[in-house]
Structures are given as structure tokens and as C-alpha cells.
Design a protein around this motif. Structure first.
Motif, PDB file in Angstrom:
ATOM      1  N   UNK A   1     -53.134 -51.050 -86.355  1.00 58.02           N
ATOM      2  CA  UNK A   1     -53.064 -51.081 -87.845  1.00 58.02           C
ATOM      3  C   UNK A   1     -52.846 -49.695 -88.707  1.00 58.02           C
ATOM      4  N   UNK A   2     -51.922 -49.571 -89.509  1.00 50.82           N
ATOM      5  CA  UNK A   2     -51.600 -48.495 -90.202  1.00 50.82           C
ATOM      6  C   UNK A   2     -52.661 -48.253 -91.587  1.00 50.82           C
ATOM      7  N   UNK A   3     -53.576 -49.157 -91.921  1.00 50.63           N
ATOM      8  CA  UNK A   3     -54.259 -49.101 -92.875  1.00 50.63           C
ATOM      9  C   UNK A   3     -55.240 -47.782 -92.905  1.00 50.63           C
ATOM     10  N   UNK A   4     -54.909 -47.023 -93.917  1.00 56.16           N
ATOM     11  CA  UNK A   4     -55.797 -45.820 -94.028  1.00 56.16           C
ATOM     12  C   UNK A   4     -57.173 -45.900 -94.970  1.00 56.16           C
ATOM     13  N   UNK A   5     -56.772 -46.622 -96.135  1.00 51.12           N
ATOM     14  CA  UNK A   5     -57.671 -46.667 -97.176  1.00 51.12           C
ATOM     15  C   UNK A   5     -57.693 -47.866 -97.956  1.00 51.12           C
ATOM     16  N   UNK A   6     -58.845 -48.042 -98.490  1.00 48.36           N
ATOM     17  CA  UNK A   6     -58.658 -49.176 -99.535  1.00 48.36           C
ATOM     18  C   UNK A   6     -59.339 -48.741-100.797  1.00 48.36           C
ATOM     19  N   UNK A   7     -58.983 -49.128-101.997  1.00 47.68           N
ATOM     20  CA  UNK A   7     -59.496 -48.822-103.175  1.00 47.68           C
ATOM     21  C   UNK A   7     -59.756 -49.666-104.333  1.00 47.68           C
TER      22      UNK A   7
ATOM     23  N   UNK B   1     -45.674 -57.029 -91.011  1.00 47.25           N
ATOM     24  CA  UNK B   1     -44.881 -56.000 -90.773  1.00 47.25           C
ATOM     25  C   UNK B   1     -45.543 -54.841 -90.283  1.00 47.25           C
ATOM     26  N   UNK B   2     -46.953 -54.655 -90.333  1.00 50.33           N
ATOM     27  CA  UNK B   2     -47.787 -53.727 -90.120  1.00 50.33           C
ATOM     28  C   UNK B   2     -47.409 -52.491 -90.788  1.00 50.33           C
ATOM     29  N   UNK B   3     -47.462 -52.390 -92.233  1.00 50.89           N
ATOM     30  CA  UNK B   3     -46.994 -51.526 -93.048  1.00 50.89           C
ATOM     31  C   UNK B   3     -47.932 -51.314 -94.193  1.00 50.89           C
ATOM     32  N   UNK B   4     -49.026 -52.242 -94.343  1.00 51.17           N
ATOM     33  CA  UNK B   4     -49.794 -51.742 -95.270  1.00 51.17           C
ATOM     34  C   UNK B   4     -50.808 -50.602 -95.013  1.00 51.17           C
ATOM     35  N   UNK B   5     -50.409 -49.715 -95.576  1.00 50.49           N
ATOM     36  CA  UNK B   5     -51.253 -48.234 -95.516  1.00 50.49           C
ATOM     37  C   UNK B   5     -52.296 -48.079 -96.366  1.00 50.49           C
ATOM     38  N   UNK B   6     -52.201 -48.782 -97.486  1.00 52.81           N
ATOM     39  CA  UNK B   6     -53.375 -48.486 -98.661  1.00 52.81           C
ATOM     40  C   UNK B   6     -53.056 -49.893 -99.270  1.00 52.81           C
TER      41      UNK B   6
ATOM     42  N   UNK C   1     -58.658 -59.447 -99.628  1.00 51.70           N
ATOM     43  CA  UNK C   1     -59.452 -58.602 -99.067  1.00 51.70           C
ATOM     44  C   UNK C   1     -59.857 -59.049 -97.440  1.00 51.70           C
ATOM     45  N   UNK C   2     -60.124 -60.199 -97.635  1.00 54.37           N
ATOM     46  CA  UNK C   2     -60.432 -60.853 -96.072  1.00 54.37           C
ATOM     47  C   UNK C   2     -59.348 -60.763 -95.214  1.00 54.37           C
ATOM     48  N   UNK C   3     -58.043 -61.145 -95.657  1.00 54.00           N
ATOM     49  CA  UNK C   3     -56.883 -60.910 -94.595  1.00 54.00           C
ATOM     50  C   UNK C   3     -56.644 -59.545 -94.414  1.00 54.00           C
ATOM     51  N   UNK C   4     -56.608 -58.583 -95.187  1.00 57.04           N
ATOM     52  CA  UNK C   4     -56.440 -57.328 -94.818  1.00 57.04           C
ATOM     53  C   UNK C   4     -57.330 -56.812 -93.863  1.00 57.04           C
ATOM     54  N   UNK C   5     -58.704 -56.951 -94.070  1.00 57.12           N
ATOM     55  CA  UNK C   5     -59.686 -56.738 -93.199  1.00 57.12           C
ATOM     56  C   UNK C   5     -59.677 -57.189 -91.986  1.00 57.12           C
ATOM     57  N   UNK C   6     -59.372 -58.446 -91.788  1.00 61.40           N
ATOM     58  CA  UNK C   6     -59.337 -59.242 -90.477  1.00 61.40           C
ATOM     59  C   UNK C   6     -58.068 -58.632 -89.814  1.00 61.40           C
ATOM     60  N   UNK C   7     -56.907 -58.437 -90.550  1.00 61.15           N
ATOM     61  CA  UNK C   7     -55.899 -58.033 -89.659  1.00 61.15           C
ATOM     62  C   UNK C   7     -56.027 -56.389 -89.299  1.00 61.15           C
ATOM     63  N   UNK C   8     -56.604 -55.466 -90.200  1.00 59.10           N
ATOM     64  CA  UNK C   8     -57.028 -54.388 -89.761  1.00 59.10           C
ATOM     65  C   UNK C   8     -57.836 -54.301 -88.371  1.00 59.10           C
ATOM     66  N   UNK C   9     -59.007 -54.997 -88.465  1.00 57.64           N
ATOM     67  CA  UNK C   9     -59.802 -54.999 -87.536  1.00 57.64           C
ATOM     68  C   UNK C   9     -59.604 -55.698 -85.949  1.00 57.64           C
TER      69      UNK C   9
ATOM     70  N   UNK D   1     -66.884 -59.993 -91.089  1.00 59.16           N
ATOM     71  CA  UNK D   1     -65.806 -60.198 -89.968  1.00 59.16           C
ATOM     72  C   UNK D   1     -66.069 -59.560 -88.672  1.00 59.16           C
ATOM     73  N   UNK D   2     -66.679 -58.389 -88.771  1.00 60.93           N
ATOM     74  CA  UNK D   2     -67.108 -57.732 -87.553  1.00 60.93           C
ATOM     75  C   UNK D   2     -68.100 -58.620 -86.805  1.00 60.93           C
TER      76      UNK D   2
END
Length: 354
Positions: A299-305, A226-231, A286-294, A340-341
Motif C-alpha cells: 500500500x502506498x498510503x503515507x498519511x491521512x488528514x 490501482x494502488x495509488x492512493x498516497x494521501x 475511511x473504512x475502505x482506505x484503512x482496510x486496503x492499507x492494512x 479493523x486490526x
């Protein structure tokens, strides 16, 4: 470095550490609600050499301490979070927090909204949407972005509500900033009693709600698509995770077990068997989110904590070193992004040039 490599460099994730987990806990010094001084927390996080920012809401009596630590260590506090109840003047409470956030340089605020209204009923979609829209506008007044989280005890513990609420907000022309802490889903895998709390047990059995991130149609994939995972908050949890027998919640029962050590506990540090393979769902998120972001320029992802914390449902009273696990998760995130990069760059180089 070519343009593609530059793009990947630009997408290096900003990574923060939650202040609640910055405790050098041990068998003789279990995790406590009494936190270390702000200066000490900052020093430890900076010395780890893996994080970009500190994640904690500066309360009024600590604002000066945060300002001094930010200046002393040249290290920002960007993330923040608080729990809100609709019906208890949440916007008034929020504005007080935003004032403190603005004073200390916080950029992001995560609103955890309780399931029940102050009058007792389960909050409606309309009440949530109204709160989000007004909070989003108020946040911009202070230069702070607002998001809503998936979380136990909150409206989103019924995971089926997330997508409809997000779509209704987006229909208003406003982005839905989603804070995905999938630990709240992972610990319910294989746990019928926890699924009952969410009201999803029958839907899980029927395959209508899929919690396991390795299975097709899972919630993580749905929310990422949905391209909405921001954090993304990363708190390792395991399927049907063991309850926290070293701490009790407000109901007098052991904590619900939404946290698991990332580093093998030493003798006396843990009350249960520890198996590294149980952490795979958390690592997969973690893998899924980073792969999607890259692989998505928008990608709306701004940060991870990294979010080891000291409350009963998480780590209160435990004897393993929660800070050690926090740093280990941070390093895993950095290593995973680099891998992943590397894979994406190799794939690009293997493709024929037009």
C-alpha cells in the motif's frame, strides 16, 4: 506480539489536522478567514492527543512562526497544499513553496491544479503529465514528495480524467501520488447540477460513473485498486449536501456545500437539519482506505488528514465548532483502524496452522 501483529503496528496511519479548521467557532464567533496564531493552532492540535502532525503550507511570512512551533511542541508540520495554474509559471511558484517547506520540515506537498490554463482552455492530459513529472523531480531536489488531488475547480473535477492521467504518468516509470479527497465526489451524489459541473451527469445516470462508495464499481474502489492512493484527506460531506448559505463564493452564490458537521450541532450552530446517517459515505471511505492499507503490504498510503477548512465552499461563516468536528473525525479514524486490526487478527487466528 507475533510478526503479523508487528506488521499491523508498523502500519499505524500517520494522521494530520488541517490548520484552516483549527478554530473554536460558535454562534458568536463564526468560522473566519482570519486564522488563529500559529502557536495557538499547534497547541490545540497537540492537546487533542489524536494527531501526529500539522497540515498547512508555511507561507514566507509565517516560516519563523512554524519553526518555533515545531520546536516548542516537538510536533512536525508534514503536509502542505497549494493551488496552481498551468501557464502561470507553476514551477516557479512551486519552488518558492518548496523552499519554505524544506525550512519547516514539510515532507509532502499536494498540488491542486486548476481546470483552465492561463490562456483559457481546459488543461490537456499532456500538460498535466508534463507538470507532474517536472514537479515530482523538483520536489525530490528538496526532499519533498509531490501529489495531485481530486478536487472541485480543478482538472480532476471531471473524475473520469483521473485514471487515464494516472496511467500515462505511471507509464513513464514514475509513481502517481494520488491525493484522494472523496468529499468532492460524495457531495455530488444525488445532485444533478453538481454532476453537470463535472460533465458526468449522463454517465452517472447510465451507471458508467458510480459515486456512491457503497455501490459496486464506485470510483473509490477503482482508485484504491490501482494502488495509488498516497494521501487521503477526510472532510465529511454528505450526498446532495446543503449549500453554505452563510458564505458566498466569488460568483456571489452560496458556497457549494463540500463540508458537513461530524458532531451534532447545538441550537443556533447550523442552518439545516442534521442527520448522522448522512455521514455514512464519508465513514465508509475511511473504512475502505484503512482496510486496503492494512491488507496490502505494498500500500502506498503515507498519511491521512482531517480537513475541515474555512473557505466559502466548505465552512466559512458556519457557527458549529469545526475544530471539535476535526478531533471527532480523528478519533473515529483511530477507532476504526483499531477495530479493523482486531478483526484481521481474529481472522488470522481462526485459520488453521499449516
Amino acid at each position: 506480539m507475533d510478526m503479523k501483529a508487528n506488521k499491523l503496528a508498523d502500519k499505524r496511519i500517520k494522521l494530520g489536522c488541517a490548520g484552516r479548521g483549527v478554530q473554536n467557532s460558535a454562534p458568536g464567533n463564526p468560522v473566519s478567514l482570519q486564522e488563529l496564531p500559529v502557536d495557538t493552532q499547534f497547541r490545540m492540535v497537540v492537546e487533542a492527543g489524536v494527531f501526529d502532525f500539522f497540515d498547512r503550507l508555511p507561507l514566507a511570512d509565517k516560516v519563523d512562526d512554524y519553526i518555533k512551533a515545531v520546536e516548542k511542541y516537538d510536533f512536525p508540520v508534514w503536509g502542505s497544499a497549494w493551488t496552481y495554474r498551468i501557464g502561470d509559471e507553476p514551477l516557479k511558484v512551486l519552488e518558492g513553496h518548496l523552499v519554505n517547506c524544506a525550512a519547516t520540515g514539510v515532507r509532502y506537498h499536494n498540488m491542486m491544479v486548476l481546470t483552465h490554463h492561463a490562456k483559457g482552455h481546459v488543461v490537456t492530459d499532456e500538460e498535466l503529465i508534463d507538470l507532474y513529472l517536472r514537479s515530482y523531480e523538483l520536489g525530490h531536489k528538496y526532499g519533498i514528495e509531490i501529489g495531485f488531488e481530486v478536487h472541485i475547480l480543478m482538472w480532476s473535477e471531471d473524475f473520469r480524467r483521473v485514471t487515464p492521467v494516472a496511467n500515462k504518468i505511471r507509464a513513464q516509470g514514475v509513481p502517481f501520488n494520488f491525493v484522494m479527497d472523496y468529499s468532492h465526489c460524495i457531495f455530488k451524489i444525488g445532485n444533478p447540477s453538481e454532476q453537470d459541473i463535472s460533465g458526468i451527469r449522463e454517465d452517472v445516470a447510465a451507471g458508467k460513473v458510480v459515486l456512491d462508495p457503497f455501490e459496486k464499481g464506485n470510483l473509490a474502489d477503482e482508485w484504491l485498486s490501482m494502488n495509488m492512493v498516497w494521501w487521503q484527506q477526510n472532510r465529511p460531506a454528505v450526498p446532495n449536501g446543503p449549500v453554505n448559505i452563510w458564505a458566498k463564493g466569488d460568483d456571489g452564490k452560496p458556497g457549494r456545500g463540500v463540508q458537513y458537521p461530524f458532531v451534532r450541532p447545538r441550537p443556533g450552530e447550523w442552518y439545516d437539519e442534521w442527520h448522522e446517517y448522512l455521514l455514512e459515505p464519508s465513514k465508509e471511505l475511511i473504512r475502505k482506505t484503512l482496510r486496503y492499507h492494512l491488507t496490502h503490504d505494498d500500500s502506498p498510503l503515507q498519511l491521512m488528514t482531517v480537513d475541515y477548512i474555512n473557505l466559502p465552499d466548505y465552512g466559512l461563516g458556519v457557527h458549529y465548532n469545526t475544530y471539535e468536528s476535526s478531533v471527532a473525525v480523528g478519533r473515529f479514524i483511530r477507532e476504526t483502524q483499531a477495530q479493523i486490526e482486531k478483526e484481521l487478527q481474529a481472522l488470522k487466528e481462526s485459520q488453521p496452522v499449516d
